[in-house]
Design an enzyme around this catalytic site. Structure first.
Site, mmCIF file in Angstrom:
data_model
loop_
_atom_site.group_PDB
_atom_site.id
_atom_site.type_symbol
_atom_site.label_atom_id
_atom_site.label_comp_id
_atom_site.label_asym_id
_atom_site.label_seq_id
_atom_site.Cartn_x
_atom_site.Cartn_y
_atom_site.Cartn_z
ATOM 1 N N GLU A 249 51.793 33.586 -15.005
ATOM 2 C CA GLU A 249 50.368 33.239 -14.899
ATOM 3 C C GLU A 249 50.047 31.822 -15.361
ATOM 4 O O GLU A 249 49.065 31.581 -16.051
ATOM 5 C CB GLU A 249 49.518 34.245 -15.691
ATOM 6 C CG GLU A 249 49.753 35.689 -15.329
ATOM 7 C CD GLU A 249 49.731 35.933 -13.816
ATOM 8 O OE1 GLU A 249 48.998 35.223 -13.102
ATOM 9 O OE2 GLU A 249 50.456 36.823 -13.350
ATOM 10 N N GLY A 250 50.881 30.878 -14.947
ATOM 11 C CA GLY A 250 50.751 29.509 -15.416
ATOM 12 C C GLY A 250 51.569 29.368 -16.680
ATOM 13 O O GLY A 250 51.308 30.039 -17.684
#
Length: 569
Positions: free
Chosen positions: A428-429
């Site tokens: 997620e990043g």
């Protein structure tokens, strides 16, 4: 592997650190009182301990597999997922109009942590469904909501997120997947996606993919990306799974950890999909899902840390090696082993408090509509994600160390926690992206939200001086140093900020950890929480000083090292 959900720990944090009771005073969360909260935490804990945790080791030893185009999940996973669905837990924070419970994100965060501690590989499936539910609630048409949300909320169908392509990782704008209008309101989606968690399985009757793709007139980069809902089986007139869509699993990735989670290479071959949100507005819609997942992934790291800690503590209490300062005891009585266990426990408490405070801020922002709560939640999100996952890896690594040579032997299970946790700082990043978000977008207000939160820390420390002056002074001083660092940071250029971003985020987490530990100590002045707070504030909090030295070092010294320098012997 045995696991005991830390239900009492959540209850303590809710009551003595967060001020959770304020949620029940709002109209939106009036039903989330003590009785409901206690019942929810107890039931989730029971599910995790008795149903999910016993499947964790099987997921590692018997990974998901692809057989003749069909993904088969690990032993016990289908039954575990069905228990989650039957309990209604996928919809714990979802809209009641579609079958959800409408309970606070704070409670959802506690649930995600406990499920992750019990079995991270399995928990990834409901986490992605939760994110898809929120994205559809905010961005989908009423028709899509009515058809998909009840199924996703009940757990009959599951959701995924399809962003990454071989040439488009963090640079999502480089994607090549395309969407062609079919002329009937649907689109033909063609392209390949990689690293798709729970992209296919046998635990539910349908898989619903949220896919980023570019329309024929979409401009290059992220501004030309749209979001589409692409089901594995196209719903029939009655809303049941019907015709098989034109998509397939090409292969499953062979991974370092989370072996029970099927990570798929997906091929969309003119698959029918439906637009979610506006044309070319895909990134805004997808970020709703990603922000939900960022807090959830932070909780995953903390959950694995808790499980690794419990595993290491049990071993340290049984293993006997040499004479200790307390006599012929177990290795838990050796000073360095005791140090590691104390640090593990203190780190978990601090990271857990950050994540729960982030969830609480999200809830208060929704319940009150106040911009200050929303800004607080936005500021805490990258810290909760990055720090929670870093602590997951560090605590799991210490767990291996406590086992000594046996920690390096797979049969003890200690290594599984480390291998499983290692993906979370990437999800997620990456954590570097989280840190750059913190010093970039989250500082576009000139550092106002950050300084407001630091003022909370200082005010609490001032109030604590009468009861615990030594600890309170250390926390106040750290917060004041952090405020000065923030004022320096916002005056720097983007690349200098980015060069110090990771150090700044970790320093901020250290200060917040001291704040939460101080609150816990005040509620238990002569008890174990006060003793644990001293470990954190005396041994761990001082790290913020050296981190802020790193933050101020800037980018020039990094770029002064040429690529040739990096390659030289």
């Amino acid at each position: 592997m045995p696991y005991t959900s830390p239900v009492a720990e959540f209850r303590f944090l809710f009551d003595h650190v967060l001020g959770y009771a304020r949620l029940a005073e709002t109209e939106l969360f009036a039903e989330a009182g003590d009785d409901v909260t206690d019942a929810i935490l107890t039931e989730i804990g029971k599910l995790c301990d008795e149903v999910l945790a016993p499947t964790n080791r099987d997921g590692d030893l018997h990974p998901a597999r692809l057989e003749n185009g069909v993904v088969r999940t690990s032993p016990g996973f289908k039954e575990g997922y069905q228990a989650i669905a039957e309990g209604g837990w996928l919809g714990i924070s979802a809209d009641p109009r579609h079958g959800g419970m409408g309970l606070p994100q704070t409670l959802n965060t506690a649930m995600n942590e406990m499920m992750s501690g019990a079995n991270l590989s399995l928990q990834l499936c409901p986490l992605l469904s939760q994110g898809q539910i929120e994205a559809l609630e905010h961005h989908a048409s009423d028709e899509i909501k009515a058809l998909y949300l009840p199924k996703l909320t009940s757990g009959a169908w599951t959701g995924t997120m399809n962003l990454t392509e071989p040439q488009a990782g963090s640079d999502v704008g480089a994607l090549r997947t395309r969407a062609e209008p079919n002329g009937d309101g649907s689109y033909a989606i063609t392209g390949q996606k990689i690293f798709i968690t729970w992209g296919d399985h046998d635990v539910a009757e349908n898989v619903c993919h949220l896919v980023l793709a570019r329309l024929p007139d979409g401009v290059p980069g992220t501004k030309g990306i749209s979001l589409f809902l692409v089901p594995k089986f196209i719903p029939d007139a009655d809303g049941n799974p019907g015709e098989r869509n034109s998509l397939r699993v090409v292969s499953l990735e062979h991974k370092l950890g989370i072996h029970g989670s099927p990570t798929c290479v997906m091929s969309f071959e003119g698959a029918r999909g439906w637009l979610v949100g506006t044309e070319n507005g895909g990134m805004a819609a997808m970020f709703t899902m990603m922000n939900n997942a960022r807090l959830g992934v932070g909780a995953q790291g903390i959950g694995v840390a808790e499980a690794a800690y419990q595993h290491a503590l049990a071993y340290a209490k049984e293993r006997k090696q040499g004479r200790t300062p307390l006599g012929e005891g177990a290795i838990v009585d050796h000073a360095d082993v005791r140090r590691m266990l104390a640090v593990m426990k203190a780190e978990i408490f601090a990271a857990r408090a950050i994540a729960l405070d982030c969830g609480f801020s999200i809830d208060m922002g929704r319940a009150t509509g106040k911009a200050s709560w929303k800004a607080r939640a936005a500021l805490l999100t990258p810290i909760a994600k990055a720090h929670g996952t870093e602590i997951g890896c560090e605590v799991a690594s210490m767990g291996v160390q406590i086992h000594g040579g046996m920690g390096f032997i797979e049969e003890t299970g200690a290594a599984q926690y480390f291998r499983d946790a290692r993906i979370t700082p990437i999800y997620e990043g990456t954590n570097g992206i989280q840190a750059m978000d913190l010093v970039g977008r989250k500082m576009m207000d000139g550092g106002e939200a950050a300084c407001r939160l630091l003022q909370e820390v200082e005010d609490a420390a001032v109030a604590a001086r009468a009861q615990m002056p030594d600890l309170a002074e250390k926390v106040w001083s750290a917060a004041e140093t952090m405020r000065e660092a923030t004022e320096w940071l916002v005056a720097q250029g983007a690349n200098d900020r980015n060069a110090g971003a990771t150090a700044y985020l970790r320093a901020f987490a250290r200060v917040l950890g001291g704040h939460y530990h101080l609150a816990a100590a005040l509620a238990d002045r002569d008890g174990p929480r006060a003793r644990l707070a001293r470990v954190f504030i005396d041994r761990i909090l001082p790290e913020h000083d050296s981190l802020l030295v790193q933050m101020r070092a800037g980018a020039d010294q990094l770029y002064a090292l040429s690529i040739d320098d990096l390659e030289s012997a």
